[in-house]
Scaffold this active site. Structure first.
Site, PDB file in Angstrom:
ATOM      1  N   MET A 274       0.804  -1.220   0.000  1.00 43.75           N
ATOM      2  CA  MET A 274       0.000   0.000   0.000  1.00 43.75           C
ATOM      3  C   MET A 274       0.837   1.270   0.000  1.00 43.75           C
ATOM      4  O   MET A 274       0.288   2.368  -0.017  1.00 43.75           O
ATOM      5  CB  MET A 274      -0.919   0.004   1.235  1.00 43.75           C
ATOM      6  CG  MET A 274      -1.957  -1.092   1.250  1.00 43.75           C
ATOM      7  SD  MET A 274      -3.111  -0.979  -0.152  1.00 43.75           S
ATOM      8  CE  MET A 274      -3.884   0.587   0.174  1.00 43.75           C
ATOM      9  N   ARG A 275       2.172   1.129   0.047  1.00 41.58           N
ATOM     10  CA  ARG A 275       2.995   2.340   0.109  1.00 41.58           C
ATOM     11  C   ARG A 275       2.801   3.208  -1.127  1.00 41.58           C
ATOM     12  O   ARG A 275       2.793   4.437  -1.034  1.00 41.58           O
ATOM     13  CB  ARG A 275       4.469   1.968   0.286  1.00 41.58           C
ATOM     14  CG  ARG A 275       5.368   3.187   0.461  1.00 41.58           C
ATOM     15  CD  ARG A 275       6.805   2.824   0.753  1.00 41.58           C
ATOM     16  NE  ARG A 275       6.977   2.416   2.133  1.00 41.58           N
ATOM     17  CZ  ARG A 275       7.391   1.216   2.516  1.00 41.58           C
ATOM     18  NH1 ARG A 275       7.652   0.298   1.612  1.00 41.58           N
ATOM     19  NH2 ARG A 275       7.531   0.929   3.782  1.00 41.58           N
ATOM     20  N   ALA A 276       2.630   2.587  -2.287  1.00 46.07           N
ATOM     21  CA  ALA A 276       2.457   3.360  -3.517  1.00 46.07           C
ATOM     22  C   ALA A 276       1.201   4.218  -3.454  1.00 46.07           C
ATOM     23  O   ALA A 276       1.211   5.383  -3.880  1.00 46.07           O
ATOM     24  CB  ALA A 276       2.399   2.420  -4.721  1.00 46.07           C
TER      25      ALA A 276
END
Length: 691
Positions: A274-276
């Protein structure tokens, strides 16, 4: 003090300038990784950014740059008095490639901590960079454990120093910028993901723009102060715009429509984790603030995707980073919707450029349809060049010494290999392959420190100090410790090695099916070398001579490209190939004496050209055996009649041989353990293979 080159005077490089400015507006974006060839103003632009950062209010005398309005309650120099402050420019701190862990995070005075119970802490570069810029040139050459520490601090906003139960923590929030030349090696995908944005830079191919670059650089070199003065107004305008965008940032609204577009884009491009999504959201918000808007538009989401996603789609070292812009546009259109996002104000240009003349300035980003990295770049990098057909069937007996050059064939599908290792214990660069004495790993013993103490062996230190307590007049509970009592822990971990491939590309290897399998095997080992942080080199021999197709490098993807485009044909100068490989290892040993090597020879063992070529190849092979170089021979001989030349070559190298048919069933990497035994008793190993 050296006058930096003005940021707004940098010609072109719109994506680079935009990414840096967005991080100046919102450091929460997570930093910038700048990838590109040498001489593309990467370092110049980063160093110039520091002059645009707003000045800081700091607590007077605080080594950690605490904000007087909200000082860090855990600051090692605290607690701070109120009202004692000063204003200074934001710092740009450079982290050299050869820096130690203590130089990065700081160091504790272990002697005072043990003897007096005092946390005497000497700050490192992370403390110096707090509330400023931390710049790492050639970040891909930095040791992995330092990159991990650096990115952990950037993610948490704090640095922790732990030494034998003594702990110090301080704030470390900074704009992280790394630059790298991909030709010198790649970062691991896990580390790539930790950088918020990435940009690909390349020198312009437009003559007019190149002329302007030279003109400005010469003018700056002749009179740095005067040149900077001519750009002072443009610099001030960008500085004011950064400050205004920072003030506006908390008011920017990220609507549900924009959030859906962000989530759909990340899902469409199959980005892990989910970092993107989070980075895209922060980047789109910063883009809106930079444009002077309080609402995030689709164009912000698109630009955020071009900056935040390309490096997160790289699955292995042979993938070229990039983004399919047509697919991106389709995804954004599909999830556009007619929600609450307002229409853009025609009077507001999100890419308003406050820069100077000639190049469009340095403040704004590219137009909305300006893409990130070129999606087609590198797509055909592995395509084989056209070459002569040679005039004979590929598997005919005549496809040997006198055959013409054949076009390159593609490698077979790579496969997973077992662990390849070099015998003994080395002291080379940190990696993941062979046993080595390292700064990190399991503790195996203790010694007196040579230079600064970095890893205390507490038990050995106490045992060294205990017999002297009465003579030192110990009266209380504390242990009286002197410098001579301190013991450094010795640790065993893993190192990276140099894997040098010597590949026979002569006519006798030209059968397409066989050469495809050979390339697939070498490609598998290249992938393994990437994962284990090795250096690789490639020597090829064919026709009348041998050549170094790729000098030893950390860029295994460069080796894969050279391998894919390798043509075959001509005679087999086996001795020349071995001697050239020996020269490469000799030179590399002078450059990096601690890094141990493994030689992988891919050949059918035939040698042609000149008087007694087989005997000459044997003499060349014995040079490696005399120096104890670990080696393995991939026997590519085929057909009903087998001469066993590759097996004989392996014996003379002091290594072992594996046939091409055995390569998949028992990969070459798994046979290296046999190689180590062969280096002790080569004749037994060779006899076993020959049998």
């Amino acid at each position: 003090m050296t006058t930096p080159f003005p940021f707004t005077a940098v010609v072109g490089q719109d994506d680079l300038r935009l990414a840096l400015l967005l991080n100046a507006v919102s450091p929460a974006v997570g930093g910038v990784l700048v990838r590109g060839e040498k001489g593309t103003a990467k370092s110049t632009a980063v160093r110039a950014l520091s002059a645009l950062m707003p000045a800081l209010d700091v607590v007077s005398g605080c080594r950690f740059s605490c904000d007087p309005a909200a000082p860090d309650p855990g600051c090692p120099d605290g607690p701070h008095e109120t009202g004692v402050s000063e204003t200074r420019p934001a710092r740009m701190v450079e982290l050299p490639v050869g820096a130690s862990e203590d130089r990065l995070v700081g160091a504790l005075d272990i002697e005072r901590a043990l003897a007096e119970g005092v946390k005497a802490f000497e700050p490192g570069l992370l403390a110096d960079a707090h509330r400023g810029i931390l710049y790492v040139d050639e970040v891909n050459l930095l040791h992995d454990h330092l990159v991990d520490l650096l990115l952990d601090a950037a993610a948490m906003g704090a640095s922790y120093v732990e030494r034998e139960g003594v702990s110090v923590r301080h704030a470390a929030r900074f704009l992280l910028v790394g630059t790298m030349n991909p030709e010198e090696g790649e970062l691991r995908p896990q580390l790539l993901d930790r950088f918020g944005l990435t940009v690909e830079v390349a020198a312009s191919r437009e003559p007019d723009q190149r002329v302007e670059v030279v003109r400005r650089r010469l003018a700056y070199d002749d009179d740095p102060a005067g040149f900077s003065a001519r750009w002072a107004d443009e610099e001030a305008a960008v500085r004011e715009r950064i400050a205004a965008a920072r003030e506006l940032l908390p008011s920017v609204r990220l609507g549900d429509g924009a959030l859906r577009q962000i989530a759909a884009t990340c899902a469409a491009f199959e980005v892990d984790g989910m970092r993107a999504d989070i980075v895209m959201a922060r980047t789109a918000t910063a883009l809106a603030a930079w444009a002077g808007r309080t609402d995030v538009l689709a164009e912000d989401v698109r630009q955020a995707a071009l900056l935040a996603l390309p490096h997160r789609r790289r699955r292995n070292p042979f993938d070229a980073p990039g983004l399919d812009e047509d697919r991106l546009d389709r995804t954004l259109e599909e999830f556009a919707g007619d929600d609450e996002d307002p229409e853009p104000d025609p009077d507001t240009d999100p890419d308003t450029d406050p820069g100077g003349p000639d190049d469009g300035g340095g403040g704004g980003g590219p137009a909305p349809d300006a893409g990130g990295p070129d999606d087609a770049a590198g797509a055909d990098a592995g395509a084989p060049p056209e070459a002569g057909a040679g005039g004979q069937p590929e598997d005919s007996p005549g496809a040997g010494a006198g055959s013409g050059e054949r076009s390159a064939v593609r490698a077979a599908e790579p496969f997973r290999t077992k662990v390849l290792s070099v015998p003994g214990i080395g002291e080379g660069a940190a990696g993941r392959r062979s046993r080595a004495r390292t700064e990190h790993g399991r503790t195996t013993g203790a010694r007196r420190p040579r230079g600064a103490l970095t890893k205390l062996h507490l038990t050995a230190t106490v045992l060294a100090a205990a017999p002297h307590q009465r003579a030192r007049g110990r009266s209380g509970r504390g242990l009286v410790v002197r410098r001579d009592d301190l013991r450094q822990a010795t640790r065993e971990g893993r190192e990276g090695n140099l894997v040098l491939f010597a590949v026979d590309a002569s006519g006798s290897m030209a059968a397409r099916q066989r050469m495809s399998a050979v390339k697939g095997a070498v490609l598998s080992l290249l992938l393994d070398a990437y994962q284990r942080r090795d250096k690789v080199g490639l020597v090829t021999f064919r026709g009348a001579a041998a050549e170094v197709a790729l000098p030893p490098t950390s860029s295994v993807d460069a080796a894969a490209v050279r391998l894919e485009s390798l043509p075959t044909g001509g005679r087999t100068p086996l001795a020349a190939g071995l001697l050239r490989a020996h020269d490469v290892l000799r030179v590399e040993r002078l450059r990096d004496p601690a890094r141990r090597a493994l030689l992988v020879v891919v050949t059918d063992g035939r040698a042609t050209g000149g008087p007694d070529p087989v005997a000459l190849a044997g003499r060349a092979a014995r040079l490696f055996a005399a120096e104890g170089v670990a080696s393995v021979v991939v026997d590519c001989e085929s057909g009903p009649v087998r001469l066993g030349l590759a097996v004989r070559l392996a014996g003379e190298l002091g290594g072992t041989a594996v046939t091409l048919d055995e390569l998949r069933a028992e990969s070459i990497a798994g046979l290296v353990r046999d190689v180590q035994g062969a280096s002790v008793a080569p004749s037994a190993s060779t006899s076993r293979r020959a049998a």
